[in-house]
Scaffold this motif. Structure first.
Motif, PDB file in Angstrom:
ATOM      1  N   TYR A  65      45.852  60.750  20.614  1.00 62.55           N
ATOM      2  CA  TYR A  65      45.138  60.685  21.716  1.00 62.55           C
ATOM      3  C   TYR A  65      44.704  59.278  21.470  1.00 62.55           C
ATOM      4  O   TYR A  65      44.158  59.240  23.436  1.00 62.55           O
ATOM      5  N   LYS A  66      45.150  58.517  20.872  1.00 59.75           N
ATOM      6  CA  LYS A  66      44.467  56.958  21.444  1.00 59.75           C
ATOM      7  C   LYS A  66      45.239  55.808  22.269  1.00 59.75           C
ATOM      8  O   LYS A  66      44.869  54.968  22.947  1.00 59.75           O
ATOM      9  N   LEU A  67      46.396  56.377  22.508  1.00 56.54           N
ATOM     10  CA  LEU A  67      46.895  56.342  23.473  1.00 56.54           C
ATOM     11  C   LEU A  67      47.024  56.643  25.090  1.00 56.54           C
ATOM     12  O   LEU A  67      47.370  55.954  26.076  1.00 56.54           O
ATOM     13  N   LEU A  68      46.125  57.167  24.627  1.00 54.49           N
ATOM     14  CA  LEU A  68      45.458  57.879  26.457  1.00 54.49           C
ATOM     15  C   LEU A  68      45.615  57.085  27.261  1.00 54.49           C
ATOM     16  O   LEU A  68      45.648  56.983  28.698  1.00 54.49           O
ATOM     17  N   PRO A  69      44.313  56.076  27.192  1.00 56.37           N
ATOM     18  CA  PRO A  69      43.502  54.703  27.811  1.00 56.37           C
ATOM     19  C   PRO A  69      45.210  54.217  28.473  1.00 56.37           C
ATOM     20  O   PRO A  69      44.668  54.339  29.671  1.00 56.37           O
ATOM     21  N   ILE A  70      45.844  53.744  27.546  1.00 58.66           N
ATOM     22  CA  ILE A  70      46.180  53.113  28.568  1.00 58.66           C
ATOM     23  C   ILE A  70      48.098  53.930  29.268  1.00 58.66           C
ATOM     24  O   ILE A  70      48.405  53.671  30.300  1.00 58.66           O
ATOM     25  N   LEU A  71      47.989  55.342  29.030  1.00 57.77           N
ATOM     26  CA  LEU A  71      49.159  56.124  30.107  1.00 57.77           C
ATOM     27  C   LEU A  71      48.038  56.136  31.551  1.00 57.77           C
ATOM     28  O   LEU A  71      48.467  56.173  32.269  1.00 57.77           O
ATOM     29  N   VAL A  72      46.480  56.187  30.929  1.00 57.53           N
ATOM     30  CA  VAL A  72      45.798  56.765  32.170  1.00 57.53           C
ATOM     31  C   VAL A  72      45.785  55.450  32.955  1.00 57.53           C
ATOM     32  O   VAL A  72      45.842  55.464  34.356  1.00 57.53           O
ATOM     33  N   GLU A  73      45.754  54.592  32.731  1.00 56.77           N
ATOM     34  CA  GLU A  73      45.958  52.941  33.467  1.00 56.77           C
ATOM     35  C   GLU A  73      46.938  52.761  33.972  1.00 56.77           C
ATOM     36  O   GLU A  73      47.169  52.271  35.088  1.00 56.77           O
ATOM     37  N   GLN A  74      47.848  53.185  33.586  1.00 55.45           N
ATOM     38  CA  GLN A  74      49.699  52.979  34.693  1.00 55.45           C
ATOM     39  C   GLN A  74      49.062  54.270  35.033  1.00 55.45           C
ATOM     40  O   GLN A  74      50.288  53.696  36.593  1.00 55.45           O
ATOM     41  N   MET A  75      49.027  55.393  35.484  1.00 56.03           N
ATOM     42  CA  MET A  75      49.710  56.252  36.091  1.00 56.03           C
ATOM     43  C   MET A  75      48.521  57.018  37.164  1.00 56.03           C
ATOM     44  O   MET A  75      49.349  57.505  37.767  1.00 56.03           O
TER      45      MET A  75
END
Ligand code: SER
Length: 562
Positions: A336-346
């Motif tokens: 779940y900690k990866l989510l902010p990065i994914l959101v930023e990219q996509m």
């Protein structure tokens, strides 16, 4: 160097300039098509147009579609993470013609985009065309061959078989011959040694398909026959992550800016650099890939669950958790900690990932917490076994099976842990235990906690809706209604202190036993719950002993998971 976001934009703009309407990606989760659980190709959302059931808004369209290939006809799950170019979730860049242009223009557009817009070296490209198939009474696609000849030297055109060059959405549905574009990403020296032509469709990780141009003109019926469609259509699909790899000059899709931010975060969190150890690298790739698949599925409304599409998503997430737990030593939730990065990219192309961010994060966190707890229990059980069996170097297969059956440890994980402790696993005994369990399952299908034939559940499911699972936000729910009580295989109205029963609620925060995962334990009203089982019609039974007082159908009770 173009970024991934710039590459996606350039594709859509190119086709817009050629009269295509840019449309948003359809959801990755499909709710209204019994033949498909997830979008596995860009054309899925246009199936009705292709079959002639609906009129298109525009005869030319383009988009970047989020796809998932983890089940059904197109399933890449086992390769993912181990190689450099398969994914569960990936983006498919597509352009469509609905009864408008056909082979000639589709081929010309593709060639112009690749060689003039993004300027891929022509000498690195090969194309395939359908070579025909007797069982379908189809000859070679000479039309496509001749159109390609106008752009590319004939030595670079290859005939392919039905498996590679006749595209079908599923067992039934729209289909037709296709022409694939392959790119040779090997270095100049290796290209000089062996021609890329020899390596097309040979599973070489550096000579890969990037774009598939499908010329849809048939509908495959359930009896296997092909029926001509009223109009001819073009459906193209280009692997976005592969294109990024080619344009960014990388040897792996995971080295592009699509995956690297996620991988670098994993490296930071684990303290293990990417690129130093093969197994850790695979784990990071698996997690980066699966995090995307699961996050997008949840943002499209597919929660992990114990059946159907929800179970597929749960399995994908658990695969990521296991890799992180085993190789990167994560013992607390981490995906779940990866989510902010994914959101930023996509978020630019897929705004739903931003609007659903909070829900997605919560669901992943809850799933991770529950599964890590099970894994930790299994590890403790393993350590106790080693302690009790000092000097034994072969782990009993029956015990390995218990870890699998009760704690959800796949046998590979057990072998991994055993190997690290200098032990091996008796695989023959494990296989025998697995087979014995299959036999038992066959023999006792439809039995309840008392081992009785479960007609009672069949009867109950007739009148009761499926138990609603409501455990994502809380471990505790108040005001749950007792809708049934089963004692000794019979439905009863009331149970008293000392009774062993299964209690059914209208909604529950308890996870049921499934796929090797133990069911939740806790408290339901005046009863102590020792397991949670799934039954007919989605009913969930809380296996419990009433410890204090009485419980009746119609009571409102509090349910608390341990
Ligand atoms: N439907 C084809 C594919 O999935 C092209 O979009 O490959």
């Amino acid at each position: 160097m173009m970024t991934a976001n710039e590459i996606r934009e350039s594709y859509k703009r190119f086709f817009e300039e050629h009269g295509h309407l840019i449309v948003p990606s359809a959801p990755m989760v499909i709710k209204d098509d019994p033949t498909l659980m997830f979008t596995n190709a860009g054309m899925n959302q246009f199936k009705d147009i292709i079959l002639g059931h609906t009129e298109p808004k525009c005869r030319r369209m383009t988009d970047s579609q989020k796809c998932l290939r983890v089940s059904g006809k197109h399933n890449d799950l086992e390769e993912v993470g181990h190689d450099t170019y398969h994914h569960t979730m990936f983006e498919m860049l597509g352009n469509w013609s609905f009864g408008d242009y056909f082979k000639k223009e589709a081929i010309a557009f593709a060639w112009e985009y690749l060689t003039e817009v993004v300027k891929i070296d022509k000498d690195k490209l090969y194309v395939t065309v359908f070579g025909g198939d007797e069982s379908d009474q189809q000859g070679p696609d000479m039309e496509a061959y001749d159109f390609w000849k106008a752009h590319i030297d004939e030595s670079r055109i290859i005939y392919g078989n039905k498996k590679d060059n006749f595209w079908e959405m599923g067992e039934t549905g729209p289909c037709g011959p296709c022409s694939e574009i392959h790119i040779d990403l090997r270095d100049a020296q290796r290209r000089a040694q062996i021609s890329g032509r020899e390596l097309v469709n040979k599973d070489d990780p550096e000579v890969i398909e990037i774009w598939n141009l499908v010329f849809i003109q048939y509908n495959r019926l359930a009896n296997g026959s092909l029926v001509e469609l009223p109009e001819k259509h073009v459906d193209t699909g280009m692997g976005f992550e592969r294109l990024c790899r080619a344009l960014q000059g990388k040897t792996s899709n995971y080295d592009t800016d699509v995956f690297q931010p996620l991988i670098q975060e994993l490296a930071k969190m684990s303290g293990i650099a990417y690129g130093k150890d093969k197994k850790c690298d695979i784990a990071m790739r698996v997690i980066a890939d699966h995090c995307r698949a699961v996050s997008f599925a949840i943002s499209d409304g597919q929660l992990p669950s114990n059946n159907g599409a929800g179970y597929v998503i749960r399995r994908v997430l658990r695969r990521a958790i296991r890799y992180g737990f085993t190789f990167l030593h994560f013992e607390a939730p981490f995906v779940y900690k990866l989510l902010p990065i994914l959101v930023e990219q996509m978020q630019h192309n897929f705004p739903e990932i931003k609007t659903q961010q909070e829900l997605v994060g919560k669901v992943i966190y809850e799933e991770e917490t529950a599964f890590l707890r099970t894994l930790a229990q299994g590890i403790r059980r393993f350590e106790a076994y080693i302690e009790q069996n000092q000097g034994v170097h072969t782990i009993d297969g029956g015990f390995a099976f218990e870890l699998f059956d009760t704690y959800g440890f796949p046998i590979d994980l057990t072998r991994e842990i055993a190997g690290a402790a200098g032990h091996s696993v008796d695989m023959d005994a494990f296989d025998a235990a697995m087979e014995a369990q299959r036999e038992r399952a066959r023999a006792t299908a439809n039995r309840d906690a008392w081992g009785k034939a479960n007609n009672v559940w069949v009867a109950l499911s007739d009148g009761l809706p499926a138990t609603e699972f409501d455990g994502y936000d809380h471990d505790e729910l108040t005001g749950c209604e007792v809708v049934a009580i089963v004692r000794d295989g019979e439905s009863v109205r009331e149970a008293k202190t000392g009774d062993q029963v299964e209690i059914v609620l209208d909604r529950t925060p308890f996870y049921g036993e499934m796929g090797g995962q133990v069911g939740d334990t806790g408290i339901v009203g005046p009863a102590r719950v020792t397991n949670t089982l799934h039954h007919e019609g989605g009913l969930v039974g809380h296996v419990a002993e009433v410890t204090d007082g009485a419980v009746s159908v119609g009571d409102r009770v509090t349910a608390v998971v341990d």
